[in-house]
Design a protein around this motif. Structure first.
Motif, mmCIF file in Angstrom:
data_model
loop_
_atom_site.group_PDB
_atom_site.id
_atom_site.type_symbol
_atom_site.label_atom_id
_atom_site.label_comp_id
_atom_site.label_asym_id
_atom_site.label_seq_id
_atom_site.Cartn_x
_atom_site.Cartn_y
_atom_site.Cartn_z
ATOM 1 N N SER A 1 4.804 -1.638 -14.227
ATOM 2 C CA SER A 1 4.958 -3.011 -13.764
ATOM 3 C C SER A 1 5.015 -3.065 -12.230
ATOM 4 C CB SER A 1 6.223 -3.624 -14.369
ATOM 5 O OG SER A 1 6.402 -4.952 -13.935
ATOM 6 N N ALA A 2 5.768 -2.121 -11.628
ATOM 7 C CA ALA A 2 5.836 -2.071 -10.157
ATOM 8 C C ALA A 2 4.458 -1.765 -9.571
ATOM 9 C CB ALA A 2 6.839 -1.005 -9.723
ATOM 10 N N ARG A 3 3.766 -0.815 -10.183
ATOM 11 C CA ARG A 3 2.420 -0.462 -9.712
ATOM 12 C C ARG A 3 1.492 -1.672 -9.816
ATOM 13 N NH1 ARG A 3 -2.456 1.626 -11.685
ATOM 14 N NH2 ARG A 3 -3.467 3.035 -10.173
ATOM 15 N N ALA A 4 1.595 -2.395 -10.912
ATOM 16 C CA ALA A 4 0.764 -3.586 -11.096
ATOM 17 C C ALA A 4 1.056 -4.625 -10.017
ATOM 18 C CB ALA A 4 1.013 -4.172 -12.482
ATOM 19 N N ASP A 5 2.327 -4.781 -9.680
ATOM 20 C CA ASP A 5 2.694 -5.760 -8.655
ATOM 21 C C ASP A 5 2.115 -5.380 -7.299
ATOM 22 O OD1 ASP A 5 4.289 -8.144 -7.839
ATOM 23 O OD2 ASP A 5 5.312 -6.652 -6.606
ATOM 24 N N PHE A 6 2.158 -4.083 -6.976
ATOM 25 C CA PHE A 6 1.573 -3.648 -5.701
ATOM 26 C C PHE A 6 0.068 -3.940 -5.684
ATOM 27 C CE2 PHE A 6 5.012 -0.112 -5.768
ATOM 28 C CZ PHE A 6 5.966 -1.024 -5.364
ATOM 29 N N LEU A 7 -0.606 -3.640 -6.785
ATOM 30 C CA LEU A 7 -2.046 -3.893 -6.874
ATOM 31 C C LEU A 7 -2.335 -5.396 -6.777
ATOM 32 C CD1 LEU A 7 -2.826 -1.360 -9.736
ATOM 33 C CD2 LEU A 7 -3.747 -1.227 -7.413
ATOM 34 N N ARG A 8 -1.494 -6.198 -7.413
ATOM 35 C CA ARG A 8 -1.667 -7.660 -7.337
ATOM 36 C C ARG A 8 -1.561 -8.143 -5.893
ATOM 37 N NH1 ARG A 8 1.720 -11.856 -6.830
ATOM 38 N NH2 ARG A 8 3.526 -10.460 -6.874
ATOM 39 N N ARG A 9 -0.540 -7.634 -5.191
ATOM 40 C CA ARG A 9 -0.334 -8.061 -3.809
ATOM 41 C C ARG A 9 -1.455 -7.567 -2.894
ATOM 42 N NH1 ARG A 9 5.576 -5.825 -3.070
ATOM 43 N NH2 ARG A 9 5.173 -6.241 -0.860
ATOM 44 N N LEU A 10 -2.121 -6.484 -3.293
ATOM 45 C CA LEU A 10 -3.251 -5.967 -2.507
ATOM 46 C C LEU A 10 -4.560 -6.657 -2.875
ATOM 47 C CD1 LEU A 10 -2.337 -2.177 -2.633
ATOM 48 C CD2 LEU A 10 -2.412 -3.603 -0.560
ATOM 49 N N GLY A 11 -4.519 -7.549 -3.877
ATOM 50 C CA GLY A 11 -5.719 -8.269 -4.289
ATOM 51 C C GLY A 11 -6.635 -7.496 -5.205
ATOM 52 N N ARG A 12 -6.163 -6.381 -5.759
ATOM 53 C CA ARG A 12 -6.976 -5.554 -6.667
ATOM 54 C C ARG A 12 -6.724 -6.028 -8.104
ATOM 55 N NH1 ARG A 12 -5.524 0.249 -3.991
ATOM 56 N NH2 ARG A 12 -6.458 1.038 -5.935
ATOM 57 N N ARG A 13 -7.374 -7.153 -8.442
ATOM 58 C CA ARG A 13 -7.025 -7.914 -9.633
ATOM 59 C C ARG A 13 -7.235 -7.138 -10.924
ATOM 60 N NH1 ARG A 13 -9.977 -11.495 -12.825
ATOM 61 N NH2 ARG A 13 -11.756 -11.266 -11.440
ATOM 62 N N GLN A 14 -8.396 -6.548 -11.115
ATOM 63 C CA GLN A 14 -8.683 -5.866 -12.383
ATOM 64 C C GLN A 14 -7.755 -4.662 -12.600
ATOM 65 O OE1 GLN A 14 -10.502 -6.975 -14.804
ATOM 66 N NE2 GLN A 14 -11.181 -8.749 -13.606
ATOM 67 N N GLU A 15 -7.511 -3.924 -11.529
ATOM 68 C CA GLU A 15 -6.591 -2.786 -11.639
ATOM 69 C C GLU A 15 -5.170 -3.268 -11.957
ATOM 70 O OE1 GLU A 15 -7.395 0.551 -8.586
ATOM 71 O OE2 GLU A 15 -8.278 -1.284 -7.715
ATOM 72 N N ALA A 16 -4.796 -4.388 -11.345
ATOM 73 C CA ALA A 16 -3.464 -4.949 -11.604
ATOM 74 C C ALA A 16 -3.339 -5.381 -13.056
ATOM 75 C CB ALA A 16 -3.197 -6.126 -10.666
ATOM 76 N N ILE A 17 -4.374 -6.030 -13.596
ATOM 77 C CA ILE A 17 -4.339 -6.454 -14.996
ATOM 78 C C ILE A 17 -4.182 -5.248 -15.908
ATOM 79 C CG2 ILE A 17 -5.758 -7.410 -16.864
ATOM 80 C CD1 ILE A 17 -6.916 -9.389 -14.813
ATOM 81 N N ALA B 1 0.834 -1.207 0.000
ATOM 82 C CA ALA B 1 0.000 0.000 0.000
ATOM 83 C C ALA B 1 0.868 1.257 0.000
ATOM 84 C CB ALA B 1 -0.946 -0.003 1.196
ATOM 85 N N LYS B 2 1.936 1.236 0.803
ATOM 86 C CA LYS B 2 2.831 2.399 0.844
ATOM 87 C C LYS B 2 3.564 2.552 -0.478
ATOM 88 C CE LYS B 2 3.548 3.086 5.746
ATOM 89 N NZ LYS B 2 4.516 3.405 6.816
ATOM 90 N N GLY B 3 3.992 1.430 -1.058
ATOM 91 C CA GLY B 3 4.667 1.501 -2.348
ATOM 92 C C GLY B 3 3.757 2.047 -3.425
ATOM 93 N N LEU B 4 2.489 1.618 -3.441
ATOM 94 C CA LEU B 4 1.523 2.089 -4.435
ATOM 95 C C LEU B 4 1.307 3.594 -4.321
ATOM 96 C CD1 LEU B 4 -0.548 1.429 -6.645
ATOM 97 C CD2 LEU B 4 -2.224 1.024 -4.820
#
Length: 413
Positions: A364-380, A341-344
């Motif tokens: 890519s880094a932003r996507a990884d943070f979103l993935r780890r937060l469980g925000r799947r559609q935003e990560a995709i 969350a802090k990284g995002l």
């Protein structure tokens, strides 16, 4: 045979070019001679076999092709005669195994980094001539229009020609004044090798090895903590080369690498150089980056990495060398130390300032943070943005897999 010639071109063409520039005294003439030499190799080597010393053969052939070209032009232009004569000096005609031709790349870097040339043109020309990057690749790397990069390179070459800038490593009294830019170019050469900007390979080992060799040579010419710091950084980073891709060439993230494959001799040498650079008290940006790389090298496993200490080093680096790239790397370290969350939040702040919008690793880094937060559609969506900006095939394959994996993962409630 064609694949062998292509490999020789990939690994040796920049050294051949550097020596031809010294022998012919002109960038454009040397580039033409380089292409003529490899064209001759493509015609003759399949029938005659590869010579015992391909490098010397290519240099000699390129030089004589240039002489033939100048002779033809001299028939129509008397001003060309003095150029032809200059190519027959004793220094120009001697090419042998004992000639210090491997230093020609260092000479080329110092020529590209002459103070008479603007710094942005120095960098563009060095990447073009030393790494062999195309104008478009350089433009993509620096987020600059390709015509602007092309103009900078042309102006730099014209400056070298008009000012008669010598093709040489300067004397000891002038070395310190040009050290920063020369180190910057060596660092860029290494980075292009460590993470190729485009193509099929994660790493271009020819460029990483050449950058390390040049730094070693520079350290003997000018012992300095910044040179030691840069060499330490490159050795520590390059120690992971074998583990960074799978047998099939797929990208392997740092956390997933087999650390038994790391080159521990390079790690030991890098750590010793880092300690030497730290002892002086003059801790520059390369030394700080080496200190970050050392934390990874010392960690016996990925989950034992001291990310708090790495974030601390990035704090220092951001003070010494403010840039959005350093901010991005710091955000990744903070995300590892304190949560995604802090990284995002930090990465979003960078992107909101309209910085790194076309840099695929930011998305890519932003996507990884979103993935780890469980925000799947935003990560995709973020991974797709990164994919649209990425030009290296292994990274593209990695991003496609991330998207595919997320597409089959249920949204976290």
């Amino acid at each position: 045979m064609e694949s062998v010639i292509e490999e020789i071109y990939r690994t040796q063409s920049r050294r051949v070019l550097a020596t031809l520039i010294r022998l012919l005294g002109d960038f454009d003439r040397a580039e033409e001679a380089l292409h003529d030499a490899f064209a001759a190799a493509a015609r003759t080597w399949p029938a005659d076999g590869i010579p015992g010393n391909p490098f010397a053969w290519l240099v000699s052939t390129g030089r004589f092709k240039a002489i033939d070209t100048i002779r033809r032009r001299a028939r129509f232009d008397a001003s060309q005669h003095h150029i032809e004569d200059s190519l027959y000096t004793p220094e120009a005609t001697y090419i042998g195994d004992m000639e210090p031709i491997e230093d020609d790349l260092l000479r080329l870097i110092f020529t590209c980094c002459h103070p008479a040339i603007p710094s942005d043109a120095q960098t563009a020309m060095a990447l073009r001539e030393i790494c062999g990057l195309t104008t478009e690749e350089i433009a993509h790397a620096f987020l600059t229009p390709a015509p602007t990069v092309a103009q900078r390179i042309v102006r730099a070459k014209n400056t070298i020609r008009a000012a008669k800038i010598p093709y040489e490593v300067p004397g000891h009294e002038a070395l310190p004044q040009r050290l920063d830019q020369v180190l910057h170019v060596i660092y860029l050469v290494f980075n292009e090798g460590y993470s190729a900007s485009s193509g099929e390979d994660v790493v271009r080992a020819d460029l990483t090895a050449e950058a390390i060799r040049l730094a070693r040579l520079l350290l003997t010419l000018l012992p300095h903590p910044d040179v030691s710091g840069l060499l330490a950084l490159m050795l520590l980073q390059d120690s992971r080369r074998t583990a960074r891709s799978s047998e099939r060439g797929a990208l392997v993230l740092l956390a997933d690498q087999d650390r038994s494959l790391w080159d521990h001799a390079k790690i030991a040498e890098g750590l010793a150089l880092l300690a030497e650079a730290m002892r002086t008290g003059e801790v520059g940006s390369y030394t700080l980056q080496a200190a970050i790389a050392a934390e990874h090298a010392r960690a016996p496993a990925a989950d034992e990495t001291d990310w708090q200490r790495i974030a601390f080093y990035y704090d220092l680096l951001l003070t010494a060398q403010p840039s959005p790239i350093v901010e991005l790397n710091r955000a990744v370290a903070i995300a590892m130390a304190e949560g995604p969350a802090k990284g995002l939040k930090l990465v979003d702040a960078i992107l909101e300032r309209q910085e790194l919008q076309t840099y695929h690793l930011a998305h890519s880094a932003r996507a990884d943070f979103l993935r780890r937060l469980g925000r799947r559609q935003e990560a995709i969506a973020a991974y797709k943005t990164a994919l649209s900006l990425c030009r290296q095939e292994p990274e593209q394959a990695f991003l496609r897999k991330r998207i595919s994996d997320l597409a089959t993962t249920p949204e976290r409630q």
